[in-house]
Every structure is written in C-alpha cells, then in structure tokens.
Design a protein around this motif. Structure first.
Motif, PDB file in Angstrom:
ATOM      1  N   ARG A  78       0.845  -1.212  -0.027  1.00  0.00           N
ATOM      2  CA  ARG A  78      -0.055   0.095  -0.071  1.00  0.00           C
ATOM      3  C   ARG A  78       0.925   1.309   0.091  1.00  0.00           C
ATOM      4  N   ASN A  79       2.048   1.039   0.562  1.00  0.00           N
ATOM      5  CA  ASN A  79       2.844   2.417   0.613  1.00  0.00           C
ATOM      6  C   ASN A  79       4.154   2.360   0.072  1.00  0.00           C
ATOM      7  N   ALA A  80       4.384   1.298  -0.923  1.00  0.00           N
ATOM      8  CA  ALA A  80       5.549   1.178  -1.319  1.00  0.00           C
ATOM      9  C   ALA A  80       6.408   2.327  -1.834  1.00  0.00           C
ATOM     10  N   ARG A  81       5.695   3.356  -2.695  1.00  0.00           N
ATOM     11  CA  ARG A  81       6.138   4.511  -3.346  1.00  0.00           C
ATOM     12  C   ARG A  81       6.751   5.409  -2.139  1.00  0.00           C
ATOM     13  N   MET A  82       6.084   5.396  -1.337  1.00  0.00           N
ATOM     14  CA  MET A  82       6.550   6.281  -0.211  1.00  0.00           C
ATOM     15  C   MET A  82       7.710   6.135   0.569  1.00  0.00           C
ATOM     16  N   SER A  83       7.518   4.627   0.999  1.00  0.00           N
ATOM     17  CA  SER A  83       8.457   3.970   1.873  1.00  0.00           C
ATOM     18  C   SER A  83       9.911   3.405   1.369  1.00  0.00           C
ATOM     19  N   ALA A  84       9.891   3.137  -0.003  1.00  0.00           N
ATOM     20  CA  ALA A  84      10.912   2.596  -0.700  1.00  0.00           C
ATOM     21  C   ALA A  84      12.106   3.382  -0.704  1.00  0.00           C
ATOM     22  N   ILE A  85      12.146   4.530  -0.840  1.00  0.00           N
ATOM     23  CA  ILE A  85      13.269   5.529  -0.636  1.00  0.00           C
ATOM     24  C   ILE A  85      13.795   5.524   0.620  1.00  0.00           C
ATOM     25  N   THR A 148       0.572  10.334   8.577  1.00  0.00           N
ATOM     26  CA  THR A 148       1.088  10.119   7.427  1.00  0.00           C
ATOM     27  C   THR A 148       2.719   9.833   7.917  1.00  0.00           C
ATOM     28  N   VAL A 149       3.093  10.288   8.909  1.00  0.00           N
ATOM     29  CA  VAL A 149       4.629   9.915   9.308  1.00  0.00           C
ATOM     30  C   VAL A 149       4.508   8.411   9.712  1.00  0.00           C
ATOM     31  N   GLY A 150       3.535   8.180  10.466  1.00  0.00           N
ATOM     32  CA  GLY A 150       3.430   6.588  11.079  1.00  0.00           C
ATOM     33  C   GLY A 150       3.516   5.685   9.940  1.00  0.00           C
ATOM     34  N   ILE A 151       2.679   5.804   8.981  1.00  0.00           N
ATOM     35  CA  ILE A 151       2.435   4.858   7.763  1.00  0.00           C
ATOM     36  C   ILE A 151       3.717   4.875   7.000  1.00  0.00           C
ATOM     37  N   PHE A 312      23.359   7.066  14.963  1.00  0.00           N
ATOM     38  CA  PHE A 312      22.384   7.849  14.652  1.00  0.00           C
ATOM     39  C   PHE A 312      22.408   8.735  13.653  1.00  0.00           C
ATOM     40  N   LEU A 313      23.443   9.229  13.471  1.00  0.00           N
ATOM     41  CA  LEU A 313      23.686  10.132  12.265  1.00  0.00           C
ATOM     42  C   LEU A 313      23.146   9.560  10.903  1.00  0.00           C
ATOM     43  N   GLY A 314      23.672   8.231  10.680  1.00  0.00           N
ATOM     44  CA  GLY A 314      23.556   7.163   9.604  1.00  0.00           C
ATOM     45  C   GLY A 314      22.017   7.239   9.325  1.00  0.00           C
ATOM     46  N   LYS A 315      21.295   6.592  10.332  1.00  0.00           N
ATOM     47  CA  LYS A 315      19.958   6.641  10.292  1.00  0.00           C
ATOM     48  C   LYS A 315      18.858   7.641  10.286  1.00  0.00           C
ATOM     49  N   PHE A 316      19.658   8.549  11.014  1.00  0.00           N
ATOM     50  CA  PHE A 316      18.702   9.955  11.214  1.00  0.00           C
ATOM     51  C   PHE A 316      18.784  10.699   9.889  1.00  0.00           C
ATOM     52  N   GLY A 317      20.279  10.989   9.639  1.00  0.00           N
ATOM     53  CA  GLY A 317      20.453  11.670   8.372  1.00  0.00           C
ATOM     54  C   GLY A 317      19.813  11.124   6.829  1.00  0.00           C
ATOM     55  N   GLY A 318      20.076   9.753   6.714  1.00  0.00           N
ATOM     56  CA  GLY A 318      19.810   9.131   5.763  1.00  0.00           C
ATOM     57  C   GLY A 318      18.256   9.170   5.306  1.00  0.00           C
ATOM     58  N   CYS A 319      17.441   8.833   6.540  1.00  0.00           N
ATOM     59  CA  CYS A 319      15.954   8.864   6.518  1.00  0.00           C
ATOM     60  C   CYS A 319      15.455  10.413   6.342  1.00  0.00           C
ATOM     61  N   THR A 320      16.030  11.241   6.969  1.00  0.00           N
ATOM     62  CA  THR A 320      15.504  12.514   7.098  1.00  0.00           C
ATOM     63  C   THR A 320      15.645  13.020   5.476  1.00  0.00           C
ATOM     64  N   ILE A 321      16.874  13.069   4.933  1.00  0.00           N
ATOM     65  CA  ILE A 321      17.175  13.484   3.828  1.00  0.00           C
ATOM     66  C   ILE A 321      16.112  12.811   2.729  1.00  0.00           C
ATOM     67  N   ALA A 322      16.127  11.435   2.709  1.00  0.00           N
ATOM     68  CA  ALA A 322      15.147  10.866   1.781  1.00  0.00           C
ATOM     69  C   ALA A 322      13.656  11.115   1.994  1.00  0.00           C
ATOM     70  N   SER A 323      13.170  11.338   3.238  1.00  0.00           N
ATOM     71  CA  SER A 323      11.803  11.841   3.334  1.00  0.00           C
ATOM     72  C   SER A 323      11.612  13.350   2.770  1.00  0.00           C
ATOM     73  N   ARG A 324      12.665  14.154   3.183  1.00  0.00           N
ATOM     74  CA  ARG A 324      12.683  15.554   2.653  1.00  0.00           C
ATOM     75  C   ARG A 324      12.457  15.576   1.089  1.00  0.00           C
ATOM     76  N   ARG A 331      10.020  18.810   9.735  1.00  0.00           N
ATOM     77  CA  ARG A 331       9.562  18.439  10.898  1.00  0.00           C
ATOM     78  C   ARG A 331       9.333  16.935  10.757  1.00  0.00           C
ATOM     79  N   GLU A 332       8.579  16.730   9.593  1.00  0.00           N
ATOM     80  CA  GLU A 332       8.017  15.313   9.393  1.00  0.00           C
ATOM     81  C   GLU A 332       9.362  14.537   9.282  1.00  0.00           C
TER      82      GLU A 332
END
Length: 854
Positions: A78-85, A148-151, A312-324, A331-332
C-alpha cells in the motif's frame, strides 16, 4: 522480576519494555550484581549456562516467529512508493558508515584471526537494521499509526527488517562456510527454501486454515499443532544448512495466513509465555556476556561514543534527507529519521549472533550494546519533541492530509451555536462511545432517545402544518438531520497482539462485532452512522474520546455506564449502619489503589476523565440495576422526570428534555426544585428527619454566606463545587430564570413558536416544588411515575446548592454502602436517585467547558 521492576519506572517515562529487559540482563551480569563475590557462581553457575542457552534460543525462535507474524506484506504494497526511498536510504548510509568505522575498530579490538570482511559485514548490518517490533510499540503508544509519518515509518520498517534479516543470513552463511563456493551454496539453498515456503507451503497453510475453520473461529488444536511443527521444522532446516535457526522461525511466521485475524490469534496464544519467561532468559544470557566494566579507558569510550553518534547520524540523516526529497516537511522528515534510528531488540539479536560466531569480542559487544540501548532510549523523547500532537497530520484513505478540517469544525461550531441558541435547542451531531458488549443496550437506548421524530407522526405533522399555514417557518427552524459517529475503544495492553491490532485498525473497523451491531442498529432505525476504531492505553482513553468529538465537531458525547452495585450496610446492635473497618487502608493512599477494582469502578475513572477534559456537552446513560428498562423502545409512550435545581448542567438538561419530547411517544414532567423552610414544604416526612436535615442545611447555608466551599475532595478537578458567593448565585439564578421562562413560561397559542417546539412543549408538564429536603421531595415525586427515565444535571461545577448533607442522610436511610464512586462520577442529585432505586434508567448531562466557565 528484575525486568518487571525496571519496567514500572521506565514505563512512566514512556519507554518501551525492551529497555527494562536489556537493563535487567545487564544488571544481573558482570556489570553490576556479578561483581558481588559468589553471585554469579551461585545464581548462574557454569553448569547451568548450556541449559540456559538452549531455553533462550527456543524462546528466541518463538519470538522471531511472532515478529514474522507482525510483518504484513500488504503494508509494503500500500505504501511502497513512499517508503521504498526511505527504507533504502535508511540502510545504505548506515551500512556505509558502519563499514567505514569497522576499519579502526578491527585494528584496535578484534583478533586478527577473524576475517575483516566478516567483521565489516556484521558491523554494517548492526548499523543498518531497525527494530520493527519496538518501532510498532512506540508508534502505537505515541498515537502515530494514523498519521502520514507513522504510515511511512511502519512500511519502511517492515522493508528494512526483511532486508536486514536477509543480510544477516548472508553474513552468517559467509562466516560458517569454509569457502566462497560453500557460502554461495548455502545462500542459494536458503533462497530456494524461502521460495518453496512462500509459494507452496503458504498456500497449503491457507487451505488448511479454511478447511479447519481456523480463519473464522480462531486456530483449532490441529491447526495449532501443524503451525508449531512447521515452526520447528523451518528452524531446524535453516540451522543444519548453516545459517541460524531464528531465520527459519522468522520465515514460518511470514507464511502464516493473515485472513480472519489468524496471525493475531496465534500471537495471543504464544506471546505471554514468550514475553514473560523466554525473552527475559535471553536477555539474561545476553547480559551475562555484557560487561560495561570493560569500557575502562579513554580510547574505548571514544570509540563507544563514535559508534553511537555515527549510528544515529546514519539512520537519522539518511531517512531525513530521503523523506525531505519525497515531499515531507523538515519536521516530519526529522521525525521519520528519529523513529527509524530505533534499535532495540533486533540489533541485540544481531550482536549476539556475531558474539556466538566469534566475530565480536566481549569488549566490542559491550560497546554496541550500550549504543543500542542509548538510541532506543532517546527515540521516544526525541519524537515527542519533534512531532507534538498539534503538528501531526492525519492520513486519509487517499493519502492527502485533511486540510479543510479546521474550516469544517468552524462551520459546525457556528451551526451548533445557531441551533442551540435559537428557539429550537436541537443537537444533531453525536459521538457514541462503544467499549464493551454489555454497554451496547445502553447506547442503543440513548441513541434511540435522541433520534429525531419521524415526520409522518400525526401530532407532529399537524403542529408543523398549523405553524406553516399561519407563519412560514424559517429554514433555521427545520429539524436537522442526525449524524452519529460511533467510536470503538480498545485498550492497548502490553501484549504484542494489541500492537498488531492497532496496526490493522482499518480492517478491524469493518470486522469489529460491536461496530457491526451498531451499524445494523443504525440501518434498522434509519440513522446515518459513521464508525471508527482506536486502540490506545487506558490513561489516554478519555482524551481520545474528547479529541474525536472535537475533530468531528460533535455537539454531544453519548457515554454508557453501569455503576458499581451498591450494597446494604451491616447494622450494629443499635440499628445504625456499621462501616467496614477496612474502609481506610493506609496502603491504598501510599500506592494510589482502591479496594473496589471492579469493571464498573475502573470504567468510572474513564467516565470522570471524559467529564473533566471534554469541551463538548456530555450525556451519560446510567443503568442503575444492570437490567435495562429504559422505556426507549418503539411501542407505547414513555415518561421523563427531570428535577431542575439550576446551574449550567441543569440548563443543558432542560434543553435536552425539550429535544427528547419532540418525539410524540415521549412526555415529561419537569419540576423546578427550591429549598425552603419546613413551613412552606409540600411533602410529608417524619419530623425527626426534618430536624436533622434542617440543622445540616442551616449550617451549610451559613458556610455559603462566608464563601466557604464544603468539598475537600482531591483528585479529579470536576469533583469540587464552585464558591457559592453572591455574584455566582446572582449570575446562575439569572441564567436559570431566562432558560426556565423560555420554555415553561411560553404561551403555546403564540404563533411565533415554531411548530416542532410547540409540539415538544405541549408534552411537558412544568411545575415547581419547594422543600427543605429537595432530594427527598424529587425522589418522592418521581416515584409516583411508572417506567420513568430520570434526567439530571451533573452539577459538579458552579452548582448553586450543595446536596452533600442531604445525600448523606439519604444514604443512611437506605443503609447503603459503596456510593462514593457513584457520587464522584455523576453528582449528588443523580446519586440520590440511584441510591433510592426509583429510576429505571438515568441520563446525566454536563455542559461544555466554555459554558461551565461562564
């Protein structure tokens, strides 16, 4: 015991239980208690460690089986497009940083006999993995599953977990293989076995589940046996192939069918034993291998800090940039990065596999354990700070945020004010709370009461036609269509199955039996019913109801309550009620507990929480005898009795009575109660009772004249009466007079009265009654009616009169004990009717917070 004791304190800090289990294992190991001479030799002797390891590995296989049950492939679809990156970025960058850090770590702390590639691979996997089970728990407790963040985090965590376990299997295969060709053979064998499970065995398990009826009625004994055999067979196969038994258990959990909630039912059968016994044993074994005392020099602490920061920086930075880059706000995006940095139990499993394989040294193992503990501990407070409730965006079925909700709420609020403040006090938007099956009759009866009158009733048609003939009724006087939002509440427990239910709340909304019954009730009565389901901790139930009513712009919250059964007090030799000597237990004060922990008493705390927090009018349906006889059926006429004492809650109750009487089958008696001296009374009571009550009320009036409040209850803010000073009395009496005159003083022949209102007022008998004991007088008047539904205002705030003294006398007359919970919940007036037993059912109303503060 150690894990449970630690969870009591850490639970108040909103920390997941895995933190307590990990800390408990560490404290039992050489880090803390193991330093006591003889502790380890006597509690964990070396001869017991092989058995401890065997039981821990059995428990670990069961836990990984439950983790496999938690993973739902439909979430990824259901959320492949948003979550794959997000998932890929959350693994690639940490894996690279972990591989880079493995170079200095290998040269400083790892034995040269260990191949560098093996150590690098394990370090990268430990960095890139996310603890999906712990992540589900945090998302549920922070109420982020419907955002949306939780999904995105949930679907990305599922993909991350699957890829992470695959990489770990590859790592173990490389370590156990003697050569690269052997490792390739092991890998291909595992891939073939996985394909066989996913495409053949999974279909067989689904067919067997349907054939045995397990999808409809839960797993049968035969099906449960087959599942357990499959679990251990898969674990055995992957172990002898050269990977690890936990991967087979994980695959067995994935192929179990999800149809009919079968995976949740299997989890419910296994989770208690696993979480209470097996997992703590596993953490104990892990804690015995963890010695934070080895972190005893500067270079070790420098590497430990570097491990935690880079992880922490690896996970936080990678996922934050990809989400942005995917379109989320900063914030999200940062919230997604903070959630994906959660490590928890899964990294500990990876580390233990590496330690048992001889890849990690005890010192490096302790460094990584401290890193995993730190990152898991900081996840909840960091997410709470980055993504507070007022900033959250609720996801819709189409994925778009509901931007128009605030505008709709403002429109509904304006509509509510225009309806309530005009001549017709009709409320038409309701939130109905459903939490237990035994409360369903109460909610059906109350919903039946508030439904609008059927237009083809002859009396209502005649009244409306007469009004229309003389003066056309403006559109604002039309009776609005009723809108009912049914909210199903499920308490979130510590069990994994509860978290699984919360992640599938959308499916449960359509399959929940309570919601299904209420939907059918709405269809049979031509009532539009919208349903929703929420799974939250018990402490958040009241807030969730209030927030749901606010978001849906409801005008009235409908609550059910079956009060605790009050008993007859034992009498002493003199005939007076004798109190139980254990009523005042000092331990109850210390620990904040109560002897009465019945379902009704616990539910009363939830009801009082709604009363205290609600910014919407609340109607509580009370069934005093636990045998519903409301008179809310479809046949025959039914009678309402309402004693009007004054105050904002009673004014709301009066409007509510007028609205109910718009139904031609309902009529009412409304009595305006007034406290006066004996000479003006209209009831007959024994003189001894009068003298006692007169003394109490006179002393009470003297206290009121000096502005002294007589209630000293501590706890819920809604249990304290307002200061009965002169200004408050004048304001309240003025408002009471206006509302009373609006309805009781109207001339029904007046052509300005809208037809529906004229019809409702024609069915109400307005009278006045003065007495020094108004509660006794009201009860006596109500007892003259048969099949009576009593409506009362809660009057716990800004009450003009304090009836506590008379209620105490009434309780002693009926020799009743255990009324305290009832009084705190529904107020003194309603409690008097419950104690006396003259009402077949009651509706207690409390005005909205903004009205109570006026």
């Amino acid at each position: 015991m150690m894990a449970q004791l630690l969870s009591l304190g850490l639970g108040r800090m909103k920390q997941p239980k895995v933190i307590a289990e990990v800390l408990g294992g560490i404290l039992l190991g050489p880090t803390a208690l193991g330093r006591i001479p003889g502790f380890t030799q006597h509690i964990f002797p070396s001869q017991s460690l092989p058995y401890l390891s065997l039981v821990a590995n059995i428990g670990l296989c069961l836990f990984l089986f439950i983790v496999g049950l938690e993973i739902d492939a439909s979430i990824i679809k259901r959320n492949a497009r948003m979550s794959a990156i997000v998932s890929l970025a959350g693994m690639a960058l940490p894996f690279g940083l972990g591989s880079a850090l493995s170079v200095p770590l290998y040269h400083h702390f790892i034995d040269p006999s260990v191949q560098f590639t093996h150590f690098m691979l394990f370090t990268g996997v430990a960095y890139s993995i996310t603890a999906f089970p712990v992540l589900c728990r945090i998302l549920t407790e922070l109420k982020l599953l419907d955002t949306t963040v939780g999904i995105v985090v949930l679907s990305a965590g599922v993909g991350n977990d699957v890829v992470g376990w695959t990489l770990l299997a590859l790592s173990v295969a490389l370590v156990n293989a003697g050569s690269g060709l052997t490792a390739l053979w092991v890998l291909l064998t595992c891939v073939a076995f996985t394909m066989f499970l996913l495409f053949v065995v999974k279909r067989v398990m689904l067919w067997l589940a349907r054939a045995t009826g397990s999808t409809d009625n839960g797993p049968t004994m035969f099906y449960m046996t087959v599942v357990m055999i499959l679990l251990w067979a898969c674990a055995f196969f992957t172990d002898i192939v050269g990977v690890n038994a936990i991967f087979g258990a994980f695959l067995a959990g994935i192929i179990v069918p999800r149809e009919g909630g079968l995976a949740i039912a299997l989890t419910e059968k296994l989770e208690d034993m696993v979480s209470i016994i097996f997992l703590p044993l596993y953490f104990t074994l892990s804690g015995l291998n963890t010695n934070l005392g080895l972190l005893n020099n500067g270079i070790t602490w420098a590497f430990t800090i570097a491990i935690a920061c880079l992880a922490f920086l690896g996970k936080f930075g990678g996922c934050t940039i990809a989400s942005r880059l995917s379109g989320f706000s900063w914030r999200e995006s940062s919230t997604i990065g903070a959630l994906m940095s959660c490590k928890g139990l899964v990294e500990l499993i990876v580390l233990n596999v590496g330690l048992s394989a001889g890849i990690l040294s005890p010192r490096v193992f302790s460094m990584f354990v401290l890193e995993a503990l730190t990152l898991t501990f900081m996840t909840t407070p960091l997410v709470t700070a980055l993504y507070p409730p007022e900033r959250r965006v609720i996801a819709t079925s189409g994925g778009a945020p509901p931007q128009t909700r605030d505008d709709e709420c403002r429109d509904f609020d304006a509509d509510k004010k225009s309806l309530v403040n005009e001549e017709q006090p009709w409320r038409h938007r309701f939130t109905v709370v459903l939490d237990r099956i035994e409360h369903m009759p109460c909610m059906m009866a109350l919903t039946q009461l508030v439904r609008p009158p059927v237009p083809d009733f002859s009396s209502l048609t005649t009244a409306v036609s007469m009004s229309t003939a003389s003066h056309p009724t403006p559109s604002k006087h039309k009776t609005p269509e009723v809108s009912i939002s049914a909210l199903r509440l499920i308490e979130l427990s510590d069990r994994t199955s509860a978290v699984m239910k919360s992640s599938t709340a959308d499916t449960l909304t359509h399959t929940d039996p309570l919601l299904g019954i209420f939907r059918m009730f709405g269809e049979l009565n031509d009532l539009p019913v919208s349903t929703s389901l929420t799974i939250v901790p018990h402490d958040d139930l009241a807030h969730n109801v209030v927030d749901h009513a606010k978001r849906n712009a409801s005008q009235l919250i409908l609550l059910p309550w079956l009060p605790p059964c009050v008993g007859t007090a034992e009498t002493s030799e003199g005939g007076t009620p004798r109190r139980d000597k254990f009523d005042h237990n000092p331990f109850e004060t210390i620990f904040g507990t109560s002897r009465d922990r019945s379902t009704s008493a616990v539910h009363s705390q939830f009801v009082r929480g709604v009363f205290a927090q609600s910014e919407t009018d609340v109607a509580l349906f009370v069934d005093p005898g636990n045998q519903l006889n409301t008179g809310a059926g479809t046949g025959g006429s039914h009678h309402i009795f309402f004693p009007f004492f004054g105050g904002p809650d009673d004014r709301l109750a009066l409007e509510f009575v007028v609205q109910l009487c718009a139904n031609p089958k309902i009529n009412a008696t409304v009595v305006k109660m007034e406290k006066r001296e004996i000479g003006n009374t209209q009831i007959e009571r024994p003189p001894s009772v009068y003298s006692d009550i007169k003394a109490d009320t006179n002393s009470l009036a003297l206290l009121h004249q000096h502005g002294v409040t007589t209630s000293t209850m501590i706890g819920f803010p809604d249990t304290v009466y307002g200061q009965a000073n002169t200004q408050m009395r004048m304001q309240s009496e003025t408002a009471d007079s206006i509302v009373w005159t609006r309805y009781a003083g109207r001339n029904l022949s007046d052509s300005d009265i809208p037809g529906p209102l004229r019809a409702a007022l024609s069915r109400i008998n307005f009278t006045s009654l003065a007495s020094p004991v108004p509660l006794h007088a009201a009860i006596q008047r109500a007892s003259m009616c048969q099949r009576v539904l009593v409506i009362a205002g809660r009057s716990k705030r800004l009450a003009v009169e304090d009836h506590r003294a008379e209620l105490k006398d009434l309780v002693e007359e009926h020799r009743v004990v255990g009324h305290e919970v009832i009084s705190k919940t529904i107020g003194d007036v309603a409690t008097a009717f419950v104690v006396s037993g003259c009402a077949s059912a009651m509706v207690v109303l409390q005005a909205a917070a903004n009205v109570r503060m006026e």
